[in-house]
Every structure is written in structure tokens, then in C-alpha cells.
Design a protein around this motif. Structure first.
Motif, PDB file in Angstrom:
ATOM      1  N   UNK A 128       0.846  -1.187   0.000  1.00 27.04           N
ATOM      2  CA  UNK A 128       0.000   0.000   0.000  1.00 27.04           C
ATOM      3  C   UNK A 128       0.882   1.238   0.000  1.00 27.04           C
ATOM      4  N   UNK A 129       0.492   2.229  -0.780  1.00 27.42           N
ATOM      5  CA  UNK A 129       1.156   3.525  -0.743  1.00 27.42           C
ATOM      6  C   UNK A 129       0.589   4.307   0.429  1.00 27.42           C
ATOM      7  N   UNK A 130       1.461   4.681   1.345  1.00 31.48           N
ATOM      8  CA  UNK A 130       1.047   5.289   2.599  1.00 31.48           C
ATOM      9  C   UNK A 130       1.256   6.804   2.551  1.00 31.48           C
ATOM     10  N   UNK A 131       0.191   7.560   2.805  1.00 35.71           N
ATOM     11  CA  UNK A 131       0.281   9.014   2.891  1.00 35.71           C
ATOM     12  C   UNK A 131       0.536   9.372   4.346  1.00 35.71           C
ATOM     13  N   UNK A 132       1.784   9.756   4.668  1.00 32.03           N
ATOM     14  CA  UNK A 132       2.133   9.983   6.072  1.00 32.03           C
ATOM     15  C   UNK A 132       1.555  11.287   6.621  1.00 32.03           C
ATOM     16  N   UNK A 133       0.891  12.060   5.805  1.00 30.13           N
ATOM     17  CA  UNK A 133       0.149  13.212   6.307  1.00 30.13           C
ATOM     18  C   UNK A 133      -1.172  12.758   6.924  1.00 30.13           C
ATOM     19  N   UNK A 134      -1.677  11.630   6.430  1.00 33.91           N
ATOM     20  CA  UNK A 134      -2.945  11.088   6.901  1.00 33.91           C
ATOM     21  C   UNK A 134      -2.764   9.937   7.882  1.00 33.91           C
ATOM     22  N   UNK A 135      -1.762   9.088   7.647  1.00 28.79           N
ATOM     23  CA  UNK A 135      -1.523   7.907   8.473  1.00 28.79           C
ATOM     24  C   UNK A 135      -0.036   7.847   8.801  1.00 28.79           C
ATOM     25  N   UNK A 136       0.348   7.932  10.068  1.00 28.87           N
ATOM     26  CA  UNK A 136       1.769   7.907  10.404  1.00 28.87           C
ATOM     27  C   UNK A 136       2.420   6.572  10.041  1.00 28.87           C
ATOM     28  N   UNK A 137       3.691   6.637   9.704  1.00 31.46           N
ATOM     29  CA  UNK A 137       4.483   5.432   9.489  1.00 31.46           C
ATOM     30  C   UNK A 137       4.962   4.934  10.846  1.00 31.46           C
ATOM     31  N   UNK A 138       4.645   3.690  11.181  1.00 35.25           N
ATOM     32  CA  UNK A 138       5.092   3.112  12.436  1.00 35.25           C
ATOM     33  C   UNK A 138       5.067   1.595  12.306  1.00 35.25           C
ATOM     34  N   UNK A 139       5.042   0.908  13.437  1.00 32.03           N
ATOM     35  CA  UNK A 139       4.961  -0.549  13.415  1.00 32.03           C
ATOM     36  C   UNK A 139       4.379  -1.039  14.740  1.00 32.03           C
ATOM     37  N   UNK A 140       3.978  -2.294  14.752  1.00 32.05           N
ATOM     38  CA  UNK A 140       3.442  -2.943  15.944  1.00 32.05           C
ATOM     39  C   UNK A 140       4.434  -2.805  17.104  1.00 32.05           C
ATOM     40  N   UNK A 141       3.958  -2.293  18.236  1.00 41.97           N
ATOM     41  CA  UNK A 141       4.764  -2.251  19.449  1.00 41.97           C
ATOM     42  C   UNK A 141       5.632  -1.035  19.625  1.00 41.97           C
ATOM     43  N   UNK A 142       5.798  -0.224  18.583  1.00 40.58           N
ATOM     44  CA  UNK A 142       6.766   0.869  18.634  1.00 40.58           C
ATOM     45  C   UNK A 142       6.133   2.178  19.089  1.00 40.58           C
ATOM     46  N   UNK A 143       6.922   2.976  19.821  1.00 45.97           N
ATOM     47  CA  UNK A 143       6.524   4.341  20.147  1.00 45.97           C
ATOM     48  C   UNK A 143       7.083   5.328  19.125  1.00 45.97           C
ATOM     49  N   UNK A 144       7.947   4.859  18.234  1.00 39.04           N
ATOM     50  CA  UNK A 144       8.436   5.689  17.127  1.00 39.04           C
ATOM     51  C   UNK A 144       7.361   5.800  16.058  1.00 39.04           C
ATOM     52  N   UNK A 145       7.277   6.937  15.415  1.00 40.78           N
ATOM     53  CA  UNK A 145       6.480   7.071  14.201  1.00 40.78           C
ATOM     54  C   UNK A 145       7.026   8.236  13.395  1.00 40.78           C
TER      55      UNK A 145
END
Length: 560
Positions: free
Chosen positions: A1-18
Motif C-alpha cells: 500500500x502507498x502510505x500518505x504519512x500526512x494522513x496515516x503515520x508510518x510506524x509498526x506494531x509495538x513501537x513508540x516511534x512514528x
């Protein structure tokens, strides 16, 4: 999926980073969501440079990685992945990637060894270790008595790691970049397959991809006050686990991820106040008891028992049973005036924050709250039977009967349901909010003419092209993008669809389910939606919307 990081943050399961792009400035930040949505989250602003000159760049993000391209170039200049919950990897192939710290007064960075910098972030009680695994790293951070004036980090031609921790860093071996990327890809693919219905029309694939990614990437690992993995509402704005949002997320997780589903409930059972009230929200640093959301744990747990035998284990039923008993006692002891029904002290208590029912003041006796409690008593009676508590089962049945009779006496007339407000419990004349139709949840107790009237009212006064408006569009209180004064909300949609289905109004249930599924193709997985255009509103990366969509989609295709 092409992710729009203005609408949906890039992150992952378990992480506090985004990583997300700010809508106003278009700046892109590495963020950290420890501390909840009242805490600062920005760590570093990301820039790309070529020969020391800042260049415009494009972002291409997927569920697995985020790449940065200097405009006009075909090859990525840099790429970021999150191979583990506390680790962020950066690979720079061309040019330089610059990280500019969004720092506070005392925040400071120091070099401990060659290519090894520790960054102390005071407001977040967080430390980051920045490591040069292979490449060139230049750090400019002039010291000024109590902290650095500024911090700029330039990375080029290599592989770098950023690791977060609270107290002590432990040296370790880091994965090769590609191996870390492959690891994340496998983890996400396994999750996606568990979320995707066995059969679904291709038209819903964009919504399935969004919903699966949002639910996966919005989970944080246990830390601080969070003793269980928590599915936050979002890592965009609302990064806490909220009650009653947690229940809808648990419902979607129940079949394939029962332990994770139970964790969403357990977080609130473990932090339940001695009065019986659940917190409004929890994060790793803070627990808020300002509001108490509708009591739907028993309602949801009864459905979870139908999804997976894990929930039929008597020790778990017992835990939910005992906790729900305390919730019911809270409403009886602290939210009920003698001879009246339990009340809300704020619209936020109901989950319908600014609904028109609450415009005249507080406290409010509301038929939805009474209906939730009646339904809970009925379900507690069934749990008591399973647990061999015959006397308590009879007591809960009597309490449900008594409250139902009081509901019909105090909050119902020939025109339908209404509310009462203030210490004198005066009738609220306005009846234009959808919240007043939620007694449909207990249609199994209502006279059929009353239930039929509620259904007809929904269809005539609230149903739009995309679903149920939360305020009648003909109401003077209706407001475009008005939060609970019109927009469509996923959890309420689910409550009505489920009530219609279990009480025999199958055509209406099927029609509203299809409308909501189609709505997500227009508005994504937003917090709420315009009932006439389908546009997604407010937070555009919301987990309970995603969970309700996936739950309804599985029902649509017979997987649940």
C-alpha cells in the motif's frame, strides 16, 4: 500500500516511534508517542541535502519502509525502517539526511565513543542512542552551560541506528538493513492475512489495507503504567488507549488475536478505581479518571465468547464479571439520585461529547446510559449462571427489570425517548440527537411497537446516503463537521447494526452495514465522516473506525 504519512503515520506494531508529515507546515518529523497526546512528540525534523545544500524531496512510504527522494532523482537518497519496537534504522545512499532536533531547554547530546551519541530528552524522560554502524555521521551541537543550543545530525553513505530506552543502554549487535526490512515485512504480512476476510470483493482492498495497517501500527508495547500491549486510538493525534474505544478494537481482534484482544480490556480492569469507575484513558505515563465512558465491557465480552473459546475460560469470565459488577455499583452508588436513573456529568462521559442532548447543562439522565446498564445486568445474569452464582443471577435480573421499568416511566412517552437535566431533572425538549435512539440495543425488552418506531425513526430522520447521522439533518443543531452534531461515527454505527441484526431487523442492518463499508472507500479510516459527502474528518488514522470496518466486513462475507 502507498502510505500518505500526512494522513496515516508510518510506524509498526509495538513501537513508540512514528514518522508523519505535519498538515500545516508540510515538515516531516521522526516522533515518539511516549507520554500520551499531551506530551511533546517531535524528535527530529527530516531534511535532505545535496553537496551541503538543502533540497526539496518526495516521500514514498509503505507498511514496511519509508523512502526519501531528492526531487528529480529516480533512486532513493535515504530509507528508514523500524526493525524492532525500540529501534529505528536509517540507510543513506545518496546525498545527506539531516536530523534537526526539536529540543527543549535541558535536552542534550553527548558522544560516548566514536560514532556513538546519547541524546537525553527531558520532557519525555527518554534517552536515544544514535549509532554509526557504517557510514559518515557529523553532529553539530554547541554546548551552552545546561544543554545544547541546537542539535543537527548529518548522515551520509551508510547505515545508522537510533534506539530508545529509559535508563541504561545495553550494547548489542544490530541487524543488516535488508534483514531488518525483511523481518518487518514478514511480521506485517502475517498480521494482514489475519485481518483480511477469506473472501471479499476487490473493491474493498484499499480499505482493508488501510484498516489492517492502522490497527497493526497503532499498537505500543507495555511500558510504565501500561502493563499490556495497547492499541492506541491513533499515532497521529490521539495517542492514548481510550475507553470505550478499546472495546471495539478488542472485538475485532478477538477471533485471530484473542490474547491481544483481552489485553485491551485488561488494561482498564487493572486500572479500575476503587469506586468501580474505569479510567477515561491510559498511557504509559498517565491515567485519567475525568470521565467514565459507557459500560459496554460485558456487551463486548459476550460477543467475544462467540468468536473464540479462549474467552469461555471461566477465570477470564470471572475477571470480567467481577470488574463489571464494580462498574455497576459505581453507577448505583455515585451516579444515581434517589428514585432516578443513573446520569452523565458531562457529554464526554457518554462518548458523544457535544451531542445536542447535553446542551442545556448537567447532570443528564439519558436513555442510552440506562440501556447500556440494563443490557449489562442482563449479560451479568448470564455470566452468573455460567459461574454457578444462582442468587446473583436472579439479583441481576431483578435489577435489570427494575431499571427497565424506571426507564420507560421516566424517559419515554408516546413520541419516543428523551432526557432529563439538572438537579430537578427537568425534561429536555430537544430530541434530535441519534443518542436517544440507542434503547434499540434493548429492543428484546421493548414492546414491538416501540422498537418498530425506533427503526422507522432511524430510517426517516437519520439515515443518509452514507449511514446514520448523529444529529438529525433537519435539526437546527446540525453542524457540518460538528463532531457529534451530524457526522457518522463507526462505534455508533456498529451498535445500531448489531442491535438491528440481533432483534430481527435484518434488512436495515444489512443496508447500514453496506453503507458503512462503502463509506470507508470515500473517507478512509477517519475519526468520523460527513454524512452527505463521505469525507473523512478530524483524525484520519483511527483504530476504532478500522476495527469496526474489519468486523463488519467479516460479517458481510460470513467469516464471523
Amino acid at each position: 500500500m502507498k502510505l500518505d504519512i500526512k494522513e496515516i503515520p508510518f510506524s509498526r506494531f509495538g513501537s513508540y516511534f512514528c514518522i508523519s508529515e505535519e498538515k500545516d507546515s508540510n515538515d516531516i518529523y521522526i516522533r515518539d508517542v511516549h507520554g500520551g497526546d499531551d506530551a511533546p512528540s517531535r524528535l527530529f525534523k527530516i531534511s535532505l541535502l545535496e553537496d551541503g545544500v538543502e533540497r526539496e524531496f518526495d516521500v514514498r512510504a509503505t507498511e514496511v519502509s519509508i523512502q526519501f527522494y531528492i526531487k528529480g532523482y529516480k533512486d532513493a537518497a535515504a530509507e528508514i525502517i523500524l526493525p524492532k519496537e525500540n529501534e529505528l534504522y536509517i540507510q543513506v545512499q545518496n546525498g545527506e539526511l539531516r536530523l534537526t532536533a526539536d529540543k527543549g531547554k535541558y535536552d542534550s547530546i553527548m558522544e560516548l565513543k566514536d560514532g556513538m551519541f546519547e541524546y537525553h530528552i527531558y520532557p519525555k524522560e527518554l534517552k536515544l542512542m544514535l549509532l554509526n554502524l557504517e557510514g559518515t555521521m557529523d553532529v553539530e551541537a554547541p554546548w551552552n552551560i545546561i544543554g545544547n543550543d541546537f542539535i543537527e545530525i548529518c548522515l551520509s553513505k551508510g547505515h545508522f541506528a537510533l534506539e530508545s530506552y529509559q535508563t541504561v543502554y545495553k550494547e548489542k549487535e544490530y541487524l543488516p538493513f535488508q534483514e531488518g526490512k525483511d523481518q518487518v515485512a514478514k511480521l506485517y504480512n502475517d498480521w494482514f492475512q489475519s485481518m483480511k476476510p477469506l473472501q471479499a470483493d476487490d473493491e474493498y482492498l484499499p480499505s482493508i489495507e488501510r484498516a489492517a495497517y492502522i490497527t497493526w501500527s497503532s499498537i505500543v508495547h507495555p511500558h510504565g503504567l501500561l502493563r499490556e500491549p495497547a492499541m492506541y486510538m491513533s499515532k497521529l493525534w490521539m495517542y492514548n488507549i481510550w475507553s470505550w474505544d478499546n472495546c471495539f478494537n478488542a472485538l475485532n481482534l478477538g477471533k485471530e488475536h484473542p490474547e491481544l484482544a483481552y489485553s485491551q480490556l485488561k488494561i482498564f480492569m487493572d486500572t479500575q478505581d476503587e469506586s468501580g469507575a474505569y479510567p477515561d484513558f491510559v498511557n504509559d505515563k498517565f491515567i485519567s479518571y475525568n470521565c467514565t465512558k459507557p459500560p459496554i465491557f460485558a456487551y463486548v465480552y459476550g460477543q467475544l465468547m462467540q468468536k473464540n473459546d479462549y474467552f469461555k475460560e471461566q477465570s477470564r469470565i470471572r475477571e470480567v464479571y467481577e470488574s463489571t459488577k464494580k462498574v455497576m455499583a459505581y453507577y448505583g452508588n455515585y451516579r444515581t439520585f434517589e428514585g432516578r436513573l443513573p446520569h452523565y456529568k458531562h457529554g464526554n462521559d457518554s462518548g458523544w461529547d457535544n451531542a445536542s442532548l447535553f446542551h442545556e447543562g448537567m447532570p443528564v439522565e439519558a436513555p442510552d446510559l440506562a440501556s447500556f446498564l440494563i443490557n449489562s445486568y442482563d449479560i451479568l445474569a448470564s455470566f452468573a449462571e455460567i459461574l454457578g452464582e444462582k442468587e446473583e443471577a436472579a439479583s441481576f435480573k431483578e435489577k435489570a427489570d427494575s431499571m427497565f421499568n424506571l426507564l420507560m416511566e421516566r424517559l419515554h412517552d408516546e413520541a419516543g425517548f428523551y432526557g432529563r437535566v439538572g438537579k430537578d431533572a427537568e425534561r429536555i425538549a430537544n430530541r434530535s440527537s441519534l443518542i436517544l435512539r440507542l434503547p434499540l440495543m434493548i429492543a428484546y425488552r421493548l414492546d414491538k411497537t416501540v422498537a418498530d418506531g425506533l427503526v422507522a425513526d432511524l430510517e426517516e430522520n437519520f439515515e443518509t446516503q452514507f449511514g446514520l447521522a448523529t444529529e438529525s439533518p433537519s435539526s437546527p443543531y446540525y453542524k457540518e463537521n460538528g463532531y457529534w452534531l451530524g457526522p457518522i461515527w463507526a462505534p455508533v454505527t456498529y451498535l445500531f447494526i448489531h442491535a438491528l441484526k440481533v432483534n430481527g431487523y435484518n434488512d436495515a442492518a444489512d443496508r447500514l452495514r453496506k453503507k458503512f463499508l462503502d463509506l470507508t472507500l470515500e473517507g478512509g479510516m477517519a475519526e468520523n465522516f460527513d454524512p452527505f459527502t463521505g469525507k473523512g474528518l478530524v483524525d484520519t488514522s483511527f483504530t476504532w473506525t478500522s476495527s469496526v470496518f474489519l468486523q463488519l466486513l467479516h460479517e458481510q462475507y460470513g467469516d464471523d
